[in-house]
Design a protein around this motif. Structure first.
Motif, PDB file in Angstrom:
ATOM      1  N   PHE A 173       8.294  31.603   1.877  1.00  0.00           N
ATOM      2  CA  PHE A 173       9.402  32.209   1.149  1.00  0.00           C
ATOM      3  C   PHE A 173      10.684  31.407   1.351  1.00  0.00           C
ATOM      4  O   PHE A 173      11.414  31.108   0.408  1.00  0.00           O
ATOM      5  CB  PHE A 173       9.581  33.654   1.638  1.00  0.00           C
ATOM      6  N   GLY A 174      10.902  31.023   2.625  1.00  0.00           N
ATOM      7  CA  GLY A 174      12.081  30.220   2.932  1.00  0.00           C
ATOM      8  C   GLY A 174      12.078  28.900   2.191  1.00  0.00           C
ATOM      9  O   GLY A 174      13.101  28.482   1.651  1.00  0.00           O
ATOM     10  N   LYS A 189      10.104  27.568   9.020  1.00  0.00           N
ATOM     11  CA  LYS A 189      10.311  28.154   7.703  1.00  0.00           C
ATOM     12  C   LYS A 189       9.022  28.787   7.177  1.00  0.00           C
ATOM     13  O   LYS A 189       7.956  28.196   7.203  1.00  0.00           O
ATOM     14  CB  LYS A 189      10.788  27.088   6.746  1.00  0.00           C
ATOM     15  N   ARG A 229      20.104  39.133  18.145  1.00  0.00           N
ATOM     16  CA  ARG A 229      19.155  38.205  18.762  1.00  0.00           C
ATOM     17  C   ARG A 229      19.051  36.961  17.897  1.00  0.00           C
ATOM     18  O   ARG A 229      19.103  37.062  16.666  1.00  0.00           O
ATOM     19  CB  ARG A 229      17.803  38.888  18.960  1.00  0.00           C
ATOM     20  N   VAL A 281      12.952  29.433  -1.502  1.00  0.00           N
ATOM     21  CA  VAL A 281      14.376  29.702  -1.681  1.00  0.00           C
ATOM     22  C   VAL A 281      15.168  28.407  -1.588  1.00  0.00           C
ATOM     23  O   VAL A 281      16.011  28.108  -2.423  1.00  0.00           O
ATOM     24  CB  VAL A 281      14.867  30.730  -0.648  1.00  0.00           C
ATOM     25  N   TRP A 282      14.864  27.609  -0.557  1.00  0.00           N
ATOM     26  CA  TRP A 282      15.592  26.350  -0.404  1.00  0.00           C
ATOM     27  C   TRP A 282      15.343  25.424  -1.582  1.00  0.00           C
ATOM     28  O   TRP A 282      16.260  24.763  -2.065  1.00  0.00           O
ATOM     29  CB  TRP A 282      15.222  25.649   0.906  1.00  0.00           C
ATOM     30  N   ARG A 327      15.405  30.008  12.778  1.00  0.00           N
ATOM     31  CA  ARG A 327      15.635  29.494  11.439  1.00  0.00           C
ATOM     32  C   ARG A 327      14.955  28.156  11.217  1.00  0.00           C
ATOM     33  O   ARG A 327      14.930  27.657  10.120  1.00  0.00           O
ATOM     34  CB  ARG A 327      17.134  29.336  11.183  1.00  0.00           C
ATOM     35  N   THR A 328      14.454  27.552  12.260  1.00  0.00           N
ATOM     36  CA  THR A 328      13.871  26.225  12.084  1.00  0.00           C
ATOM     37  C   THR A 328      12.452  26.308  11.528  1.00  0.00           C
ATOM     38  O   THR A 328      12.048  25.486  10.724  1.00  0.00           O
ATOM     39  CB  THR A 328      13.866  25.456  13.409  1.00  0.00           C
TER      40      THR A 328
END
Lengths: 302, 289
Positions: free
Chosen positions: B21-22, B18, B11, B25-26, B15-16
């Motif tokens: 946590f995201g 965030k 599925r 990380v970035w 990802r857009t």
């Protein structure tokens, strides 16, 4: 094929060997095996033997080992190596986990990122050291930026000590650890996490109780390989560290013994000590790994 | 590999949007890349600068240091040696390693695990630990400091590498193809050269490129064995940085840029045929089988 089996008798030796897997095809392994025996194992054994024959026979067979462990400066090189290699390897693996978790599956820019990450691995520590000498130096861009932002008032000393060595090991080692972790984590079937999700597990619980246990054996291997790279640190310890002081690591001690004092028995003894300590850590990690789950992470029908 | 696995029946992920946590990380990834970029840029900028003391950028720009570096380090000789070493190591390690990889992929026999360990051990111990005794031996045989000695020392870590890359590759080729060729009357050498060889060419290419990238960057073995006329680029760069102060720092940086370009050319060629993860992941499971 041509050797016919004589009637009623036992099959020929060749057939019996072939039944156990020994046939002519096996000879194909001989060139590689010979090469490794002559150029890897023979030198290793030769070095081992040489290490028990100190120059001038001083101190009996264990003379060079006694000298190494009796000299605080030499003994310290073991501690120096661990102090640099362990934090660097641990940091690389621990930093790789969350990023690999985030980057699995389809993420925009992943291919570009992976490609860029291969660059420091293939450039190697010599070039990274040369770059870091300028970048981290007292008048380098990093100190300049930090002072411009008012975070520090005096340039921080990051070159010609162990911090420079650790940073260089992170620049080359982190991409290595990350790409390896990513390849392990991509091998874990995402259906397992989805199953945990339908049972009501949140992101942290999914990671802690599903992904991490499946990833742990892979992380052990990643740690070992990163640790091997860090433990063998040589060029950056000399160029970027303080090879007479806090980055007098085992590899530097061995190279000095061989090429400055021309004491090959001593250099061999230090090589043996390096290999023993390194393999001890690897064996310890692999022993811990064997207690972990070791099965398929693909999540088949079973 | 991964994208193909996930492509079917997965599925679409959001990802857009965030999570915190995201973002962390970035931010970490971007921080790493900024520093990496700065390290490389510092070398490049320094190589073009006339003088660079207490400022953000050099006070003037010049190309002269490339000429200085080229002449004073005799880079043309060093490049020739580097190419000779890299190509010879690739060819020899493939010729020696590929047959062994075939045996390990296709045959089961007592002692196979031990054999596998023989080929894995050189990867698990630091090169300097077996490099020093090997260098001692090569010097005794009067091969130390020669091109032949450098070649021999570089082939040692390359062979396990070829075997590790090729064995899984050959394993996934259907053995029935070989049986079919035998049924049709092909002899062993025909099966190997005319049936198997064309099928494993992609694997051979990947192994060759990975060994090439590794050999150009491999420092320790060449450092321990080489002499004045047999240094590869990375070892010459090490000595240049080690003896900095003798020549201008910009000339060292210019040499570093030339080394960087050499590596990047090899890398760009390699990345057309192998994925970035393959560069590190061929040693994934050293303790299994």
């Amino acid at each position: 094929m041509t050797a016919a089996v004589s009637k009623g008798a036992r099959p020929s030796l060749r057939h019996r060997l072939a039944d156990r897997g020994f046939d002519r095809i096996l000879l194909l392994v001989l060139p590689a095996l010979t090469f490794m025996l002559v150029l890897f194992f023979y030198p290793a054994v030769y070095g081992g033997v040489l290490s028990f024959q100190p120059l001038g026979g001083k101190g009996g067979p264990f003379g060079d080992y006694a000298k190494f462990f009796g000299d605080p400066y030499m003994r310290e090189s073991i501690w120096n190596t661990f102090r640099i290699a362990l934090p660097a390897a641990l940091f690389n693996v621990l930093a790789a986990i969350p990023i690999a978790v985030r980057m699995r599956g389809r993420v925009r820019g992943k291919r570009t990122m992976n490609t860029l990450l291969v660059v420091p691995i293939s450039l190697g520590t010599v070039l990274v050291s040369e770059g870091l000498l300028t970048y981290l130096g007292p008048r380098g861009w990093l100190n300049r930026t930090l002072m411009g932002l008012g975070i520090i008032h005096q340039p921080i000393q990051l070159v010609h000590n162990m911090w420079g060595v650790i940073i260089s090991l992170i620049i080359t080692g982190f991409p290595f650890a990350f790409l390896l972790t990513l390849s392990y984590i991509s091998g874990i079937n995402p259906k397992m996490e989805e199953a945990a999700s339908t049972l009501g597990a949140g992101p942290w619980k999914r990671f802690r109780y599903v992904t991490l246990p499946l990833l742990a054996p892979g992380l052990a291997i990643t740690f070992c390989l990163t640790f091997v790279l860090a433990f063998a640190v040589f060029p950056s310890a000399v160029l970027l560290g303080n090879p007479a002081g806090d980055s007098h690591v085992l590899a530097v001690a061995a190279a000095n013994a061989a090429f400055q004092q021309y004491d090959y028995p001593m250099a061999s003894a230090i090589s043996v000590i390096t290999a023993v300590f390194e393999l001890l850590v690897v064996a310890l990690v692999l022993a811990l790994r064997s207690r972990l789950y070791s099965g398929s992470t693909a999540g088949g029908k079973g | 590999m991964t994208t193909q696995v996930l492509a079917a029946g997965q599925r679409p992920r959001k990802r857009t949007v965030k999570s915190p946590f995201g973002w962390i990380v970035w931010a970490a990834v971007i921080f790493f890349f900024i520093n990496l970029f700065a390290v490389v840029a510092a070398v490049v900028v320094n190589s073009f600068g006339t003088q660079w003391f207490d400022t953000w950028l050099p006070s003037g720009w010049t190309l002269n240091y490339y000429a200085t570096a080229w002449q004073s380090y005799q880079l043309s000789n060093i490049l020739v040696v580097t190419v000779q070493v890299a190509l010879t190591v690739v060819v020899v390690s493939l010729v020696i390693g590929a047959p062994a990889a075939y045996v390990l992929a296709r045959r089961n026999f007592p002692g196979k695990k031990l054999l596998m360990l023989c080929f894995l051990l050189p990867i698990m111990v630091p090169p300097i630990t077996y490099g020093i005794p090997l260098a001692t031996l090569l010097y005794q045989l009067h091969l130390g400091g020669t091109l032949a000695g450098v070649l021999i020392a570089n082939i040692v870590p390359a062979i396990p590498f070829v075997i590790l890359v090729l064995t899984p590759f050959i394993e996934q080729i259907d053995p029935n193809i070989e049986s079919a060729a035998r049924m049709c009357g092909a002899r062993t050498w025909q099966v190997l050269l005319r049936i198997l060889m064309p099928l494993i060419i992609p694997g051979l290419l990947a192994a060759a490129l990975l060994v090439l990238v590794q050999t150009v960057a491999l420092f320790e073995m060449t450092f321990l064995v080489s002499g004045p006329g047999s240094q590869t680029l990375v070892v010459a760069l090490y000595y240049a940085v080690f003896a900095s102060g003798i020549r201008p720092a910009q000339a060292i940086s210019a040499m570093a840029v030339i080394y960087m370009l050499t590596t990047l050319v090899v890398l760009v060629i390699a990345l057309r045929y192998v994925s970035p993860t393959q560069m590190v992941a061929q040693v994934r499971e050293p303790s299994e089988h």
